[in-house]
Write a protein that holds these residues in place. Structure first.
Motif, short mmCIF file in Angstrom:
data_model
loop_
_atom_site.label_atom_id
_atom_site.label_comp_id
_atom_site.label_asym_id
_atom_site.label_seq_id
_atom_site.Cartn_x
_atom_site.Cartn_y
_atom_site.Cartn_z
N PRO A 164 0.78 -1.46 -0.09
CA PRO A 164 -0.07 -0.62 -0.03
C PRO A 164 0.79 1.52 0.03
O PRO A 164 0.76 2.26 -0.54
N SER A 165 1.98 1.34 0.63
CA SER A 165 2.82 2.81 0.70
C SER A 165 3.62 2.54 -0.70
O SER A 165 3.90 3.76 -0.75
N GLN A 166 3.21 2.28 -1.08
CA GLN A 166 4.55 1.98 -2.30
C GLN A 166 3.29 2.29 -3.52
O GLN A 166 3.84 3.32 -4.57
N ARG A 167 2.06 1.60 -3.53
CA ARG A 167 1.12 1.97 -4.44
C ARG A 167 1.06 3.58 -4.38
O ARG A 167 0.64 4.40 -5.16
N ARG A 168 1.54 4.43 -2.68
CA ARG A 168 0.74 5.78 -2.72
C ARG A 168 2.05 6.58 -2.91
O ARG A 168 1.55 7.82 -2.87
N ASP A 169 2.88 6.43 -3.26
CA ASP A 169 4.21 6.53 -3.26
C ASP A 169 3.94 7.23 -4.62
O ASP A 169 3.84 7.13 -5.45
N SER A 170 5.06 8.72 -4.54
CA SER A 170 5.14 9.52 -5.90
C SER A 170 5.52 8.83 -7.24
O SER A 170 5.19 8.94 -8.12
N SER A 171 6.58 7.64 -6.90
CA SER A 171 7.43 7.27 -7.25
C SER A 171 6.05 6.04 -8.81
O SER A 171 6.42 5.87 -9.74
N ASN A 172 4.87 6.07 -8.23
CA ASN A 172 3.53 5.63 -8.89
C ASN A 172 2.39 6.72 -9.58
O ASN A 172 1.63 6.00 -9.53
#
Length: 219
Positions: free
Chosen positions: A86-94
């Motif tokens: 979830p944190s990766q999905r919410r990250d600016s990189s995504n």
């Protein structure tokens, strides 16, 4: 209330056979980062429309930009990647900054508007924004030269500034190519390397019988 732990915790079982999807949304700070990194321009290379402007109320702005997910914020969405947390999905990189039209466009055909394509758009849009900033910092136009230009050497041997092409040096030691645009009655200047300045000033040195080109800038 029971949490479904079979995968990333986007789904919550309410105990009545109803499952609610929880989207991994971007927070406001992430949205702002995505917008600013591309200068508030749509990242679609065929669009590049500005997404922010003035409101009739001087204290407000209009925004038609969208911080879109490259891979979906919840299961079943466009380009969803179950391997992300979830944190990766919410990250600016995504995320990718788009206008409202293009944010809908990329979800209309996920076979064409793939993850790789959108990441390429994002990379190129950020590079474009960086180039625009560097161009603004490294060149300028004005009817008079800034005070930090301490010296100006004409490359036209029989004339003096402001005619034609000149090599300038600012107070910080930076060299500049300074042109006089007679049609618009303005100076144009852009940063150059020391090596370029030296090469351009060789003919001036010969004309003035100066051995060291840097001596031309001595007052």
């Amino acid at each position: 209330m029971n949490t479904n732990k079979s995968g990333p915790q986007e789904n919550i079982d309410l105990g009545n056979s109803k499952v609610v999807n929880i989207r991994d949304k971007f927070d406001n700070k992430t949205k702002e980062i995505l917008a600013k990194r591309v200068g508030y321009l749509c990242s679609n290379p065929d669009c590049k429309n500005t997404t922010s402007g003035p409101h009739t109320d001087p204290k407000l702005t209009i925004n038609i930009g969208v911080a879109a997910h490259i891979t979906a914020a919840s299961p079943g969405g466009p380009r969803y990647d179950s391997s992300l947390t979830p944190s990766q999905r919410r990250d600016s990189s995504n995320g990718i900054w788009l206008c409202q039209n293009c944010s809908k466009l990329i979800d209309s055909d996920t076979n064409y508007y793939s993850k790789d394509l959108l990441q390429g758009w994002k990379h190129n849009a950020e590079n474009h924004a960086k180039q625009l900033i560097e161009r603004e910092l490294n060149q300028g136009w004005a009817t008079t030269l800034p005070e930090y230009f301490e010296s100006l050497i004409s490359l036209e041997l029989t004339t003096s500034p402001p005619i034609g092409r000149n090599i300038g040096q600012s107070s910080d030691g930076q060299f500049w190519l300074v042109l006089w645009d007679s049609r618009n009655a303005k100076y144009q200047w852009s940063k150059i390397t020391e090596k370029y300045a030296e090469q351009e000033l060789q003919s001036v040195c010969k004309y003035r019988n100066v051995t060291n080109w840097q001596d031309l800038f001595e007052k």
